[in-house]
Write an enzyme that holds these catalytic residues in place. Structure first.
Site, PDB file in Angstrom:
ATOM      1  CB  CYS A 153       2.441 -11.016  -6.730  1.00  0.00           C
ATOM      2  SG  CYS A 153       2.126 -10.723  -4.974  1.00  0.00           S
ATOM      3  NE  ARG A 285       4.660  -2.360  -3.469  1.00  0.00           N
ATOM      4  CZ  ARG A 285       3.712  -3.268  -3.688  1.00  0.00           C
ATOM      5  NH1 ARG A 285       3.851  -4.489  -3.205  1.00  0.00           N
ATOM      6  NH2 ARG A 285       2.631  -2.974  -4.381  1.00  0.00           N
TER       7      ARG A 285
END
Length: 371
Positions: A153, A285
């Site tokens: 991430c 998302r």
């Protein structure tokens, strides 16, 4: 063919059925109704599994393993969730990079109004008390904590949004514990030590996506990269994930973007919407289904082979036991209480202390995690 069949009537308790199965020496015990129709089947292997895995997560009524699934927070996900619940779902995980959104709050309220406590909801992700408060008030049964701390991430780097994982877990867990809501630490778990830190900060469980991605049971095929056996691993926020298109079409009711193949059936108009028109789970998302420009919040890479999960998980479990032993606590509950009491404390480590705490002073070495 078996002719000496032993059966049990519908309504028999699990204890009675187990005793009957032990006594008849059969491998299977059919459960039949008054009409002689098969309604269930008890296997001797189930008894062995209960004996070998006494701590597995099972329903106290049916003794079946809990079934969980992850869905998004859009209106189309409500239809998917309804079908999942009809199939026997016990727990739903609402998957979103920013859990404190009107989409997720409305989704939680809808779930609780429809099924109440029959369906447990794990909401998130959040990193502050205020975010957690909104989800708990809406009815969340559990909270996932973490934003930008996963191994793949880059949200904190690109978006300048997120929070250090230890601080986030501690703050949210301390607040959520007042309402009896457990917290899951999601992100930043790379070894046994990270698991211990997360639990000591108040987490009830940890997510280990990157840690388990290299195991044999994880999705994907092994390949060799720079002489090492690896598996591909990518973030849902990566460009590769956002650009992936599903095979086939999605059928939904009502209007849609760039709809094709409209037809009437029993007075109801159905619309076929291609995946390329509405994005996919990755774009949903990150709230970017309609964006023409995709902004990455994750990367794609590969992780080294870790062997079978049947060997790797016992290593993590044993490592956690050794860590608790070194800390001087008998259990995770005792560890968390000791932190609250101040018996177990945390200290900042300087850069030189961190070097000192690792392998140093050797010309070369081989690092084997377990055997």
């Amino acid at each position: 063919m078996t002719t000496d069949l032993v059966t049990a009537p519908s309504g028999v308790t699990l204890t009675e059925a187990n005793e009957l199965l032990r006594g008849c020496k059969k491998g299977k015990l059919p459960i039949i109704d008054s009409s002689g129709c098969l309604v269930s089947l008890l296997a001797r292997s189930d008894l062995l599994k209960n004996q070998n895995f006494p701590l597995s997560s099972k329903s106290p009524e049916s003794k079946q393993l809990y079934a969980a699934a992850a869905v998004g927070t859009r209106l189309s996900d409500r239809e998917r969730l309804t079908l999942l619940k009809e199939a026997g779902l016990d727990i739903v995980v609402l998957d979103s990079s920013q859990g404190n959104s009107i989409f997720q709050i409305e989704m939680i309220k809808w779930i609780k109004e429809k099924w109440g406590d029959d369906l447990q909801v794990i909401a998130g992700n959040v990193v502050t008390r205020e975010q957690a408060a909104m989800l708990i008030y809406a009815g969340a049964d559990g909270i996932r904590v973490g934003m930008g701390s996963g191994s793949i991430c880059i949200t904190q780097e690109v978006m300048a949004v997120g929070r250090p994982q230890a601080t986030a877990v501690y703050q949210v867990a301390e607040f959520a514990s007042q309402f009896g809501v457990p917290v899951i630490a999601d992100g930043g778990i790379g070894n046994v030590g990270h698991i211990v830190k997360a639990l000591s900060m108040g987490a009830s469980a940890v997510m280990m996506g990157g840690l388990l991605a290299g195991t044999e049971e994880a999705p994907g095929e092994y390949f060799y990269h720079e002489g090492k056996r690896v598996k591909a691993y990518r973030g849902m926020g990566s460009i590769e994930a956002m650009e992936q298109r599903s095979v086939g079409a999605k059928v939904s009711s009502g209007p849609s973007i760039k709809s094709r193949g409209k037809k009437e059936a029993n007075g109801v108009r159905t619309t076929t919407t291609h995946a390329s028109d509405t994005g996919n789970a990755a774009t949903a998302r990150y709230f970017s289904e309609t964006s023409t420009v995709k902004v990455a919040q994750g990367v794609s890479g590969d992780v080294q082979d870790k062997g079978s999960i049947h060997k790797f998980l016992p290593y993590l479990h044993t490592g956690l036991q050794h860590s608790l032993q070194d800390v001087g606590q008998r259990s995770v509950v005792a560890l968390q209480q000791a932190v609250r009491d101040g018996t177990v404390r945390f200290e900042l480590r300087t850069a030189s202390a961190q070097v000192e705490g690792g392998v140093h002073g050797l010309h070369s070495y081989t690092k084997r995690l377990f055997a």
